[in-house]
Scaffold this motif. Structure first.
Motif, PDB file in Angstrom:
ATOM      1  N   VAL A  67      74.570  82.484  34.169  1.00 22.25           N
ATOM      2  CA  VAL A  67      74.959  83.760  34.779  1.00 22.25           C
ATOM      3  C   VAL A  67      74.894  84.885  33.741  1.00 22.25           C
ATOM      4  O   VAL A  67      74.403  85.985  34.025  1.00 22.25           O
ATOM      5  N   ARG A  68      75.367  84.602  32.532  1.00 24.31           N
ATOM      6  CA  ARG A  68      75.355  85.615  31.475  1.00 24.31           C
ATOM      7  C   ARG A  68      73.926  85.970  31.067  1.00 24.31           C
ATOM      8  O   ARG A  68      73.600  87.141  30.853  1.00 24.31           O
ATOM      9  N   VAL A  69      73.074  84.953  30.961  1.00 29.40           N
ATOM     10  CA  VAL A  69      71.679  85.207  30.585  1.00 29.40           C
ATOM     11  C   VAL A  69      70.976  86.016  31.671  1.00 29.40           C
ATOM     12  O   VAL A  69      70.193  86.924  31.379  1.00 29.40           O
ATOM     13  N   GLU A  70      71.275  85.701  32.924  1.00 22.66           N
ATOM     14  CA  GLU A  70      70.647  86.434  34.024  1.00 22.66           C
ATOM     15  C   GLU A  70      71.047  87.906  33.992  1.00 22.66           C
ATOM     16  O   GLU A  70      70.218  88.796  34.207  1.00 22.66           O
ATOM     17  N   ARG A  71      72.313  88.170  33.707  1.00 24.91           N
ATOM     18  CA  ARG A  71      72.767  89.563  33.606  1.00 24.91           C
ATOM     19  C   ARG A  71      72.097  90.258  32.422  1.00 24.91           C
ATOM     20  O   ARG A  71      71.656  91.406  32.529  1.00 24.91           O
ATOM     21  N   PHE A  72      72.012  89.555  31.309  1.00 23.17           N
ATOM     22  CA  PHE A  72      71.339  90.074  30.115  1.00 23.17           C
ATOM     23  C   PHE A  72      69.890  90.432  30.438  1.00 23.17           C
ATOM     24  O   PHE A  72      69.377  91.479  30.035  1.00 23.17           O
ATOM     25  N   ALA A  73      69.216  89.544  31.169  1.00 18.37           N
ATOM     26  CA  ALA A  73      67.807  89.756  31.515  1.00 18.37           C
ATOM     27  C   ALA A  73      67.638  90.956  32.443  1.00 18.37           C
ATOM     28  O   ALA A  73      66.763  91.807  32.228  1.00 18.37           O
ATOM     29  N   LYS A  74      68.471  91.046  33.464  1.00 17.28           N
ATOM     30  CA  LYS A  74      68.351  92.135  34.436  1.00 17.28           C
ATOM     31  C   LYS A  74      68.509  93.490  33.772  1.00 17.28           C
ATOM     32  O   LYS A  74      67.835  94.457  34.148  1.00 17.28           O
ATOM     33  N   ARG A  75      69.384  93.573  32.786  1.00 14.38           N
ATOM     34  CA  ARG A  75      69.605  94.851  32.115  1.00 14.38           C
ATOM     35  C   ARG A  75      68.419  95.252  31.245  1.00 14.38           C
ATOM     36  O   ARG A  75      68.378  96.363  30.731  1.00 14.38           O
ATOM     37  N   ARG A  76      67.461  94.351  31.097  1.00 17.55           N
ATOM     38  CA  ARG A  76      66.245  94.655  30.337  1.00 17.55           C
ATOM     39  C   ARG A  76      65.002  94.599  31.213  1.00 17.55           C
ATOM     40  O   ARG A  76      63.884  94.547  30.712  1.00 17.55           O
ATOM     41  N   GLY A  77      65.221  94.593  32.511  1.00 15.64           N
ATOM     42  CA  GLY A  77      64.101  94.578  33.439  1.00 15.64           C
ATOM     43  C   GLY A  77      63.352  93.263  33.462  1.00 15.64           C
ATOM     44  O   GLY A  77      62.165  93.224  33.800  1.00 15.64           O
ATOM     45  N   LEU A  78      64.040  92.170  33.121  1.00 12.51           N
ATOM     46  CA  LEU A  78      63.412  90.856  33.075  1.00 12.51           C
ATOM     47  C   LEU A  78      64.007  89.932  34.132  1.00 12.51           C
ATOM     48  O   LEU A  78      65.091  90.192  34.664  1.00 12.51           O
ATOM     49  N   LEU A  79      63.295  88.864  34.409  1.00 11.33           N
ATOM     50  CA  LEU A  79      63.766  87.834  35.317  1.00 11.33           C
ATOM     51  C   LEU A  79      64.118  86.589  34.512  1.00 11.33           C
ATOM     52  O   LEU A  79      63.727  86.458  33.347  1.00 11.33           O
ATOM     53  N   MET A  80      64.847  85.671  35.121  1.00 13.22           N
ATOM     54  CA  MET A  80      65.237  84.441  34.437  1.00 13.22           C
ATOM     55  C   MET A  80      64.685  83.230  35.171  1.00 13.22           C
ATOM     56  O   MET A  80      64.694  83.173  36.403  1.00 13.22           O
ATOM     57  N   GLN A  81      64.194  82.268  34.395  1.00 14.79           N
ATOM     58  CA  GLN A  81      63.740  80.991  34.933  1.00 14.79           C
ATOM     59  C   GLN A  81      64.402  79.873  34.138  1.00 14.79           C
ATOM     60  O   GLN A  81      64.577  79.994  32.924  1.00 14.79           O
ATOM     61  N   THR A  82      64.770  78.793  34.803  1.00 16.26           N
ATOM     62  CA  THR A  82      65.382  77.658  34.114  1.00 16.26           C
ATOM     63  C   THR A  82      64.576  76.394  34.379  1.00 16.26           C
ATOM     64  O   THR A  82      64.072  76.179  35.488  1.00 16.26           O
ATOM     65  N   GLU A  83      64.452  75.576  33.335  1.00 12.35           N
ATOM     66  CA  GLU A  83      63.807  74.266  33.433  1.00 12.35           C
ATOM     67  C   GLU A  83      64.632  73.300  32.592  1.00 12.35           C
ATOM     68  O   GLU A  83      64.462  73.227  31.373  1.00 12.35           O
ATOM     69  N   GLY A  84      65.536  72.587  33.228  1.00 11.03           N
ATOM     70  CA  GLY A  84      66.429  71.711  32.484  1.00 11.03           C
ATOM     71  C   GLY A  84      67.321  72.527  31.565  1.00 11.03           C
ATOM     72  O   GLY A  84      68.033  73.430  32.008  1.00 11.03           O
ATOM     73  N   GLU A  85      67.269  72.231  30.263  1.00 11.26           N
ATOM     74  CA  GLU A  85      68.061  72.979  29.285  1.00 11.26           C
ATOM     75  C   GLU A  85      67.263  74.118  28.661  1.00 11.26           C
ATOM     76  O   GLU A  85      67.663  74.675  27.636  1.00 11.26           O
TER      77      GLU A  85
END
Length: 226
Positions: A67-85
């Motif tokens: 959740v924190r990484v996703e918020r960090f990404a959105k504030r930089r105009g980026l998206l988040m993807q996860t694959e395992g760890e």
């Protein structure tokens, strides 16, 4: 801007210009240090990334972390993807710009690399990084302070505004003289303005090299074969 990242970037660029195989660059990657930040990994992806491998896990990949990484990404105009760890920060056109694992993180630019290290891996955290993911007016101020390019441009604007050579040029353009023809004053004003711009250029070259050279691993190119 992380000096370790910049040094690593220049090293990789030099190796690519020599047509050194990427596997060799990856295997023989030196260690570049800047305080607690270390760049010791080259990831030959598209675009390549420069990263830091930690001796011990610096972050746990939990739901809260995601959740924190996703918020960090959105504030930089980026998206988040996860694959395992593995967590990736991806641009809207699908380009991977950063990679986070428990014991490793990498990015394509120095500001993103440094921000990830401070916010998620607790590497030399400052007030800006501590407020990065909070809400409210203090978070907004933190994001403004974190925008180093904007602060740099503001500094440059102030430097230009208060440059004595600039005001000499302005006064020469506006002043009427009983002793010199108008064209002499205008020519002198042009010379003074050119001097102001030259001084600003020297100041920027010495103090803000990031404005004259964009450090982004997407710019790393292998020298074409003759």
């Amino acid at each position: 801007m992380s000096e370790a990242f910049v040094k690593a970037y220049k090293h990789v660029r030099e190796q690519l210009e020599k047509n050194t195989p990427e596997t060799v660059i990856q295997e023989k990657m030196p260690e570049f240090r800047d305080g607690v930040f270390v760049v010791n990994r080259y990831v030959p992806s598209d675009p390549p990334m420069l990263g830091m491998a930690l001796k011990n896990p610096g972050v746990q990949i939990t739901r809260e972390t995601i959740v924190r990484v996703e918020r960090f990404a959105k504030r930089r105009g980026l998206l988040m993807q996860t694959e395992g760890e593995n967590i990736y920060l991806v641009s809207k056109d699908g380009v991977k710009r950063a990679w986070l694992r428990p014991d490793f993180f990498a990015a394509t630019t120095p500001p993103l690399f440094e921000a990830i290290g401070k916010v998620f891996y607790n590497l030399s955290p400052d007030l800006v990084s501590q407020l990065e993911l909070s809400d409210g007016w203090d978070s907004s101020i933190a994001r403004l302070l974190a925008d180093k390019l904007m602060l740099t441009k503001a500094t440059v604007a102030l430097f230009f505004l208060f440059s004595p050579a600039l005001w000499v040029a302005v006064s020469l353009f506006l002043t009427e003289s009983l002793f010199y023809p108008r064209w002499v004053l205008v020519a002198s004003g042009v010379v003074a303005l050119a001097a102001a711009l030259y001084l600003i250029r020297l100041y920027l070259r010495e103090n803000f090299p990031e404005l004259s050279e964009k450090i982004d691993t997407a710019r790393l190119k292998r020298r074409p074969a003759l």
